[in-house]
Design a protein around this motif. Structure first.
Motif, PDB file in Angstrom:
ATOM      1  N   ASP A 144       0.834  -1.200   0.000  1.00  0.00           N
ATOM      2  CA  ASP A 144       0.000   0.000   0.000  1.00  0.00           C
ATOM      3  C   ASP A 144       0.873   1.256   0.000  1.00  0.00           C
ATOM      4  N   ALA A 145       1.924   1.248   0.801  1.00  0.00           N
ATOM      5  CA  ALA A 145       2.850   2.386   0.848  1.00  0.00           C
ATOM      6  C   ALA A 145       3.505   2.604  -0.517  1.00  0.00           C
ATOM      7  N   LYS A 146       3.885   1.519  -1.177  1.00  0.00           N
ATOM      8  CA  LYS A 146       4.513   1.622  -2.499  1.00  0.00           C
ATOM      9  C   LYS A 146       3.519   2.159  -3.528  1.00  0.00           C
ATOM     10  N   ALA A 147       2.305   1.647  -3.499  1.00  0.00           N
ATOM     11  CA  ALA A 147       1.278   2.080  -4.455  1.00  0.00           C
ATOM     12  C   ALA A 147       0.962   3.564  -4.303  1.00  0.00           C
ATOM     13  N   ARG A 148       1.100   4.085  -3.097  1.00  0.00           N
ATOM     14  CA  ARG A 148       0.788   5.496  -2.847  1.00  0.00           C
ATOM     15  C   ARG A 148       2.010   6.403  -2.914  1.00  0.00           C
ATOM     16  N   GLY A 149       3.147   5.845  -3.336  1.00  0.00           N
ATOM     17  CA  GLY A 149       4.342   6.654  -3.554  1.00  0.00           C
ATOM     18  C   GLY A 149       5.134   6.999  -2.307  1.00  0.00           C
ATOM     19  N   ILE A 150       4.873   6.332  -1.196  1.00  0.00           N
ATOM     20  CA  ILE A 150       5.602   6.599   0.040  1.00  0.00           C
ATOM     21  C   ILE A 150       6.985   5.936   0.000  1.00  0.00           C
ATOM     22  N   MET A 151       7.065   4.761  -0.611  1.00  0.00           N
ATOM     23  CA  MET A 151       8.324   4.050  -0.709  1.00  0.00           C
ATOM     24  C   MET A 151       9.207   4.744  -1.743  1.00  0.00           C
ATOM     25  N   LYS A 152      10.471   4.986  -1.385  1.00  0.00           N
ATOM     26  CA  LYS A 152      11.366   5.656  -2.317  1.00  0.00           C
ATOM     27  C   LYS A 152      12.539   4.751  -2.651  1.00  0.00           C
ATOM     28  N   VAL A 153      13.077   4.954  -3.846  1.00  0.00           N
ATOM     29  CA  VAL A 153      14.268   4.236  -4.294  1.00  0.00           C
ATOM     30  C   VAL A 153      15.456   5.125  -3.986  1.00  0.00           C
ATOM     31  N   VAL A 154      16.476   4.549  -3.319  1.00  0.00           N
ATOM     32  CA  VAL A 154      17.639   5.328  -2.902  1.00  0.00           C
ATOM     33  C   VAL A 154      18.922   4.711  -3.444  1.00  0.00           C
ATOM     34  N   ASN A 155      19.968   5.548  -3.517  1.00  0.00           N
ATOM     35  CA  ASN A 155      21.269   5.074  -3.984  1.00  0.00           C
ATOM     36  C   ASN A 155      22.229   4.905  -2.812  1.00  0.00           C
ATOM     37  N   LYS A 156      23.503   4.657  -3.121  1.00  0.00           N
ATOM     38  CA  LYS A 156      24.513   4.365  -2.107  1.00  0.00           C
ATOM     39  C   LYS A 156      24.748   5.491  -1.112  1.00  0.00           C
ATOM     40  N   GLN A 157      24.458   6.718  -1.485  1.00  0.00           N
ATOM     41  CA  GLN A 157      24.731   7.860  -0.607  1.00  0.00           C
ATOM     42  C   GLN A 157      23.631   8.114   0.424  1.00  0.00           C
ATOM     43  N   TYR A 158      22.533   7.417   0.323  1.00  0.00           N
ATOM     44  CA  TYR A 158      21.410   7.638   1.238  1.00  0.00           C
ATOM     45  C   TYR A 158      21.847   7.389   2.684  1.00  0.00           C
ATOM     46  N   ILE A 159      21.518   8.304   3.571  1.00  0.00           N
ATOM     47  CA  ILE A 159      21.796   8.154   5.004  1.00  0.00           C
ATOM     48  C   ILE A 159      20.568   7.528   5.660  1.00  0.00           C
ATOM     49  N   ILE A 160      20.791   6.404   6.303  1.00  0.00           N
ATOM     50  CA  ILE A 160      19.700   5.666   6.925  1.00  0.00           C
ATOM     51  C   ILE A 160      19.123   6.465   8.098  1.00  0.00           C
ATOM     52  N   ASN A 161      17.815   6.437   8.238  1.00  0.00           N
ATOM     53  CA  ASN A 161      17.115   7.146   9.311  1.00  0.00           C
ATOM     54  C   ASN A 161      16.555   6.151  10.312  1.00  0.00           C
ATOM     55  N   ASN A 162      16.398   6.612  11.534  1.00  0.00           N
ATOM     56  CA  ASN A 162      15.804   5.768  12.556  1.00  0.00           C
ATOM     57  C   ASN A 162      14.412   5.316  12.105  1.00  0.00           C
ATOM     58  N   GLY A 163      14.175   4.007  12.144  1.00  0.00           N
ATOM     59  CA  GLY A 163      12.874   3.476  11.764  1.00  0.00           C
ATOM     60  C   GLY A 163      12.709   3.161  10.291  1.00  0.00           C
ATOM     61  N   ASP A 164      13.756   3.352   9.484  1.00  0.00           N
ATOM     62  CA  ASP A 164      13.652   2.999   8.066  1.00  0.00           C
ATOM     63  C   ASP A 164      13.470   1.497   7.912  1.00  0.00           C
ATOM     64  N   VAL A 165      12.654   1.133   6.942  1.00  0.00           N
ATOM     65  CA  VAL A 165      12.480  -0.260   6.542  1.00  0.00           C
ATOM     66  C   VAL A 165      13.096  -0.358   5.156  1.00  0.00           C
ATOM     67  N   ILE A 166      14.064  -1.268   4.985  1.00  0.00           N
ATOM     68  CA  ILE A 166      14.797  -1.315   3.724  1.00  0.00           C
ATOM     69  C   ILE A 166      14.617  -2.661   3.025  1.00  0.00           C
ATOM     70  N   ASP A 167      14.629  -2.582   1.702  1.00  0.00           N
ATOM     71  CA  ASP A 167      14.640  -3.751   0.836  1.00  0.00           C
ATOM     72  C   ASP A 167      15.777  -3.537  -0.148  1.00  0.00           C
ATOM     73  N   VAL A 168      16.883  -4.231   0.057  1.00  0.00           N
ATOM     74  CA  VAL A 168      18.099  -4.009  -0.726  1.00  0.00           C
ATOM     75  C   VAL A 168      18.087  -4.834  -1.991  1.00  0.00           C
ATOM     76  N   LYS A 169      18.391  -4.188  -3.103  1.00  0.00           N
ATOM     77  CA  LYS A 169      18.562  -4.873  -4.392  1.00  0.00           C
ATOM     78  C   LYS A 169      20.067  -4.982  -4.617  1.00  0.00           C
ATOM     79  N   PHE A 170      20.535  -6.186  -4.879  1.00  0.00           N
ATOM     80  CA  PHE A 170      21.980  -6.399  -5.022  1.00  0.00           C
ATOM     81  C   PHE A 170      22.257  -7.500  -6.022  1.00  0.00           C
ATOM     82  N   LYS A 171      23.525  -7.544  -6.446  1.00  0.00           N
ATOM     83  CA  LYS A 171      23.974  -8.599  -7.349  1.00  0.00           C
ATOM     84  C   LYS A 171      25.412  -8.921  -6.998  1.00  0.00           C
ATOM     85  N   VAL A 172      25.676 -10.195  -6.746  1.00  0.00           N
ATOM     86  CA  VAL A 172      27.050 -10.603  -6.425  1.00  0.00           C
ATOM     87  C   VAL A 172      27.588 -11.504  -7.488  1.00  0.00           C
TER      88      VAL A 172
END
Length: 92
Positions: free
Chosen positions: A64-92
């Motif tokens: 629901d948060a994603k559908a309403r535009g609350i979820m944001k896509v961030v890059n490596k420079q993003y500073i994590i905030n207290n209470g952030d919920v993260i979903d990391v996209k990665f490739k090894v």
């Protein structure tokens, strides 16, 4: 709070039916936070989707948060905030 006084914040990693809280030092980047979960997430970091747990008061789930535009896509420079919920996209 003792965690604040020690210079730490908490963030969450959620996937599927599981969620877990993690601690990082204040002013940590999203890559440093990802590395707390697993070193491969930091090494292969591409981007992350982030929203704050406080948003769940209004939006009852991440979809629901994603559908309403609350979820944001961030890059490596993003500073994590207290209470952030993260979903990391990665490739090894």
């Amino acid at each position: 709070k003792i965690i604040d006084k020690c210079g730490y914040i908490s963030f969450f990693a959620a996937g599927g039916k599981e969620a877990r809280a993690w601690l990082v030092k204040k002013d940590s980047t999203i890559v440093e936070a990802a590395g707390k979960i697993h070193t491969d997430l930091a090494k292969g970091f591409i981007r992350a989707e982030v929203y704050n747990v406080d948003d769940l008061d209004e939006y009852k789930n991440p979809h629901d948060a994603k559908a309403r535009g609350i979820m944001k896509v961030v890059n490596k420079q993003y500073i994590i905030n207290n209470g952030d919920v993260i979903d990391v996209k990665f490739k090894v």
